[in-house]
Design an enzyme around this catalytic site. Sequence first.
Site, PDB file in Angstrom:
ATOM      1  N   ASP A  28       0.823  -1.210   0.000  1.00  6.14           N
ATOM      2  CA  ASP A  28       0.000   0.000   0.000  1.00  6.14           C
ATOM      3  C   ASP A  28       0.857   1.260   0.000  1.00  6.14           C
ATOM      4  OD1 ASP A  28      -2.360  -1.310  -0.092  1.00  6.14           O
ATOM      5  OD2 ASP A  28      -2.801  -1.162   2.043  1.00  6.14           O
ATOM      6  N   LYS A  50      -3.882   3.097  -2.593  1.00  5.52           N
ATOM      7  CA  LYS A  50      -5.137   3.763  -2.932  1.00  5.52           C
ATOM      8  C   LYS A  50      -5.171   5.117  -2.253  1.00  5.52           C
ATOM      9  CE  LYS A  50      -7.315   0.360  -1.094  1.00  5.52           C
ATOM     10  NZ  LYS A  50      -8.262  -0.529  -0.486  1.00  5.52           N
ATOM     11  N   MET A 161      -7.533   9.376   9.263  1.00  7.17           N
ATOM     12  CA  MET A 161      -8.104   9.883   8.010  1.00  7.17           C
ATOM     13  C   MET A 161      -8.959  11.136   8.227  1.00  7.17           C
ATOM     14  SD  MET A 161      -8.874   6.445   5.848  1.00  7.17           S
ATOM     15  CE  MET A 161      -9.353   5.394   7.178  1.00  7.17           C
TER      16      MET A 161
HETATM   17  C1  LIG Z   1      -6.526   3.629   5.791  1.00  3.62           C
HETATM   18  S1  LIG Z   1      -5.926   4.090   7.376  1.00  3.62           S
HETATM   19  C2  LIG Z   1      -4.873   2.745   7.688  1.00  3.62           C
HETATM   20  C3  LIG Z   1      -4.500   2.565   9.135  1.00  3.62           C
HETATM   21  C4  LIG Z   1      -3.483   1.466   9.335  1.00  3.62           C
HETATM   22  N1  LIG Z   1      -4.046   0.159   9.020  1.00  3.62           N
HETATM   23  C5  LIG Z   1      -2.906   1.457  10.735  1.00  3.62           C
HETATM   24  O1  LIG Z   1      -3.192   0.538  11.530  1.00  3.62           O
HETATM   25  O2  LIG Z   1      -2.125   2.367  11.047  1.00  3.62           O
HETATM   26  C6  LIG Z   1      -4.832   5.403   6.949  1.00  3.62           C
HETATM   27  C7  LIG Z   1      -4.728   6.435   8.064  1.00  3.62           C
HETATM   28  O3  LIG Z   1      -3.851   5.960   9.068  1.00  3.62           O
HETATM   29  C8  LIG Z   1      -3.167   7.054   9.636  1.00  3.62           C
HETATM   30  N2  LIG Z   1      -1.712   6.847   9.434  1.00  3.62           N
HETATM   31  C9  LIG Z   1      -1.116   5.832   8.816  1.00  3.62           C
HETATM   32  N3  LIG Z   1       0.227   5.931   8.912  1.00  3.62           N
HETATM   33  C10 LIG Z   1       0.471   7.056   9.610  1.00  3.62           C
HETATM   34  C11 LIG Z   1       1.654   7.704  10.059  1.00  3.62           C
HETATM   35  N4  LIG Z   1       2.872   7.222   9.794  1.00  3.62           N
HETATM   36  N5  LIG Z   1       1.533   8.854  10.763  1.00  3.62           N
HETATM   37  C12 LIG Z   1       0.319   9.360  11.049  1.00  3.62           C
HETATM   38  N6  LIG Z   1      -0.837   8.786  10.658  1.00  3.62           N
HETATM   39  C13 LIG Z   1      -0.760   7.644   9.961  1.00  3.62           C
HETATM   40  C14 LIG Z   1      -3.675   8.308   8.958  1.00  3.62           C
HETATM   41  O4  LIG Z   1      -4.757   8.804   9.718  1.00  3.62           O
HETATM   42  C15 LIG Z   1      -4.146   7.762   7.641  1.00  3.62           C
HETATM   43  O5  LIG Z   1      -5.107   8.604   7.069  1.00  3.62           O
END
Ligand SMILES: C[S@@+](CC[C@H](N)C(=O)[O-])C[C@H]1O[C@@H](n2cnc3c(N)ncnc32)[C@H](O)[C@@H]1O
Length: 230
Positions: A28, A50, A161
């Site tokens: 991803d 995505k 998000m």
């Molecule tokens: C589709 S969700 C996926 C979450 C992922 N499965 C997890 O457990 O971290 C994507 C969201 O995760 C958060 N996110 C993912 N990686 C991040 C990071 N390194 N720093 C801050 N927020 C993060 C943000 O809010 C982003 O919009």
Amino acid sequence: MGAGPGALDLLTLRARDRLLEADAVVYDRLVAPEVIALAPASAERFDVGKGPGDSHRQAFINELLVELSARHERVVRLKGGDPFIFGRGAEEVEVLRARGVEVEIVPGLSSLLSAPALAGIALTTRGVSRRVALVSAVGEGGEPTPVGDLATHVDTLVVAMGSGRRREIAEELRAAGLELETPVASVEWASWPDQRVRWGTLEELGDWTGRAPAVLVVGDVARGVEGARE
Ligand SMILES: C[S@@+](CC[C@H](N)C(=O)[O-])C[C@H]1O[C@@H](n2cnc3c(N)ncnc32)[C@H](O)[C@@H]1O
């Protein structure tokens, strides 16, 4: 498999071992290149990242995983954070198992838990926060998730998000009765080289600009731990 929030050394040892043996890797948007680089040079690589609301690609990804599993012994499906926290991992597992593909689930360090910690925010500070809710600010097709109803039932909200909806979130939380002075923090690109933390209050949240990905924390713990704030 979950890749953690980004930094290579926040990958689990199990995830690393599976990557070292991968025949194919499907990854991803929020998986760091250093993590993908652990796969053998001979492994097939597929970037299926995505954008928000770009959900029509899920059927394509499901089919790709089925097709690769027919050709390879070890296919790694790598997702940011943890695959089962707002990661649609369950749907992919169901499709694969229904097609008779053996699946192993390797958890990862979710950004919803690790981004606050990396910023110096203790989500369950004793005496301050015993009820924490994890929220995805948008749903499947990009539709907003209500947050006002939760606001008065938990001590801390952790919102993923939410970067595109800061103003609405602030308005909803205000309307639900949260004080303007309620502490808020936004942790952007947690664990990546350009990690940035924004500290403030609900009153300021609506005017914040910033870069996604970010995790938003609302509640008294969002003041950060004295001496540990990033
Ligand atoms: C589709 S969700 C996926 C979450 C992922 N499965 C997890 O457990 O971290 C994507 C969201 O995760 C958060 N996110 C993912 N990686 C991040 C990071 N390194 N720093 C801050 N927020 C993060 C943000 O809010 C982003 O919009």
